[in-house]
Write an enzyme that holds these catalytic residues in place. Sequence first.
Site, short mmCIF file in Angstrom:
data_model
loop_
_atom_site.label_atom_id
_atom_site.label_comp_id
_atom_site.label_asym_id
_atom_site.label_seq_id
_atom_site.Cartn_x
_atom_site.Cartn_y
_atom_site.Cartn_z
N ASP A 11 41.32 43.18 41.73
CA ASP A 11 42.55 42.37 41.83
C ASP A 11 43.67 43.29 42.29
OD1 ASP A 11 44.33 40.15 41.47
OD2 ASP A 11 44.89 40.86 39.48
N SER A 12 44.83 42.70 42.57
CA SER A 12 46.00 43.51 42.92
C SER A 12 46.59 44.20 41.69
CB SER A 12 47.07 42.61 43.53
OG SER A 12 47.40 41.59 42.59
N TYR A 43 50.16 40.97 46.03
CA TYR A 43 49.49 40.42 47.21
C TYR A 43 50.14 39.10 47.66
CZ TYR A 43 45.35 43.50 47.20
OH TYR A 43 44.49 44.56 47.30
N GLY A 44 50.70 38.37 46.70
CA GLY A 44 51.13 37.00 46.97
C GLY A 44 52.26 36.88 47.97
N CYS A 75 40.84 37.47 42.22
CA CYS A 75 42.19 37.23 42.71
C CYS A 75 42.12 36.06 43.69
CB CYS A 75 42.69 38.49 43.42
SG CYS A 75 44.24 38.30 44.30
N ASN A 76 42.85 35.00 43.41
CA ASN A 76 42.82 33.83 44.31
C ASN A 76 43.39 34.16 45.68
OD1 ASN A 76 42.28 31.07 42.64
ND2 ASN A 76 43.18 32.63 41.35
N THR A 77 44.46 34.95 45.70
CA THR A 77 45.10 35.28 46.98
C THR A 77 44.11 36.03 47.88
OG1 THR A 77 47.16 35.54 45.74
CG2 THR A 77 47.15 36.33 48.02
N CYS A 187 46.08 31.44 40.14
CA CYS A 187 46.32 32.88 40.29
C CYS A 187 45.76 33.48 39.01
CB CYS A 187 47.81 33.17 40.40
SG CYS A 187 48.21 34.93 40.23
N THR A 188 44.95 34.52 39.13
CA THR A 188 44.28 35.04 37.94
C THR A 188 45.23 35.69 36.95
OG1 THR A 188 43.76 37.04 39.20
CG2 THR A 188 42.04 35.33 39.07
N HIS A 189 46.45 35.97 37.39
CA HIS A 189 47.44 36.50 36.43
C HIS A 189 47.86 35.44 35.40
CE1 HIS A 189 47.95 39.94 39.12
NE2 HIS A 189 48.77 40.48 38.25
#
Length: 260
Positions: A11-12, A43-44, A75-77, A187-189
């Site tokens: 992920d970022s 990343y977004g 990470c979705n992005t 968003c995984t966050h």
Amino acid sequence: MDRDAPLLFFDSGVGGLSVLGPTRALLPNAPIVYAADSAGFPYGTKSDGELAERVPAILGRLVERYAPRLAVIACNTASTIALDHARAALDLPIVGTVPAIKPAAERSRSRVIGVLGTEATVRQPYVDDLAARFAADCSVVRHGSAALVELAEAKLAGERVTVADVHAAIRPMVEAGPGMDVMVLACTHFPLLADEIAAAAPGIAQVDGGSGIARRIAHLTAGQPWPETPAPGRAVFTSAPPTLLARALGAFGIAHVDTI
Ligand code: DGL
């Protein structure tokens, strides 16, 4: 298959921990490498072109270094933009993270659902496709929030995050969709802020992809050997992480933190 070959989560930042958590619950003995491209965070707000180049390149270096049995772009992005590029460039199974629009539409009674992601994710044609395929009879309200990503990072770094902060970040989405009863945490966050989001938007159910991805990983690795006992996981960051983050990582079984 080497029983010590790890699962690599990418992920970022800390968002991928929301995918690691349900995976550890299913596969407690799986060796884990958790990689955060903190030097590239966030990343977004980056362009599609930049991410399509950066994600496969970094993932390639990580795969060379840790020889994982499988990689998870948690990470979705990065997944909505770079999954195909990464799969074309690398020779191992790669699991991506897709906005959970299908389960959200299955659950909604009001037929008004929210998709809360990064600005980059919510503008992807991939999201149009998912909405058209699985939520054609729903009103789908999309909202990208860089502020919410920062709040999740702050929370895990031990900073105080208030419900008012979270409310301010999600209010535009909630106000744009009167009657909304389900929101996709795309968003995984964001599952890391599940309690704060629930307090800020009571009555709107949250759906995310974490447990579905965990089941997919278990399916793809079925029959493979694992160590007999859980081994401490390791995390690797592309720039030095905040000191207090170690405590949050420890809760996910991560005992070693490196910077590369
Ligand atoms: N965790 C990421 C996602 O799922 C992105 C956060 C960011 O770097 O903007 O989209």
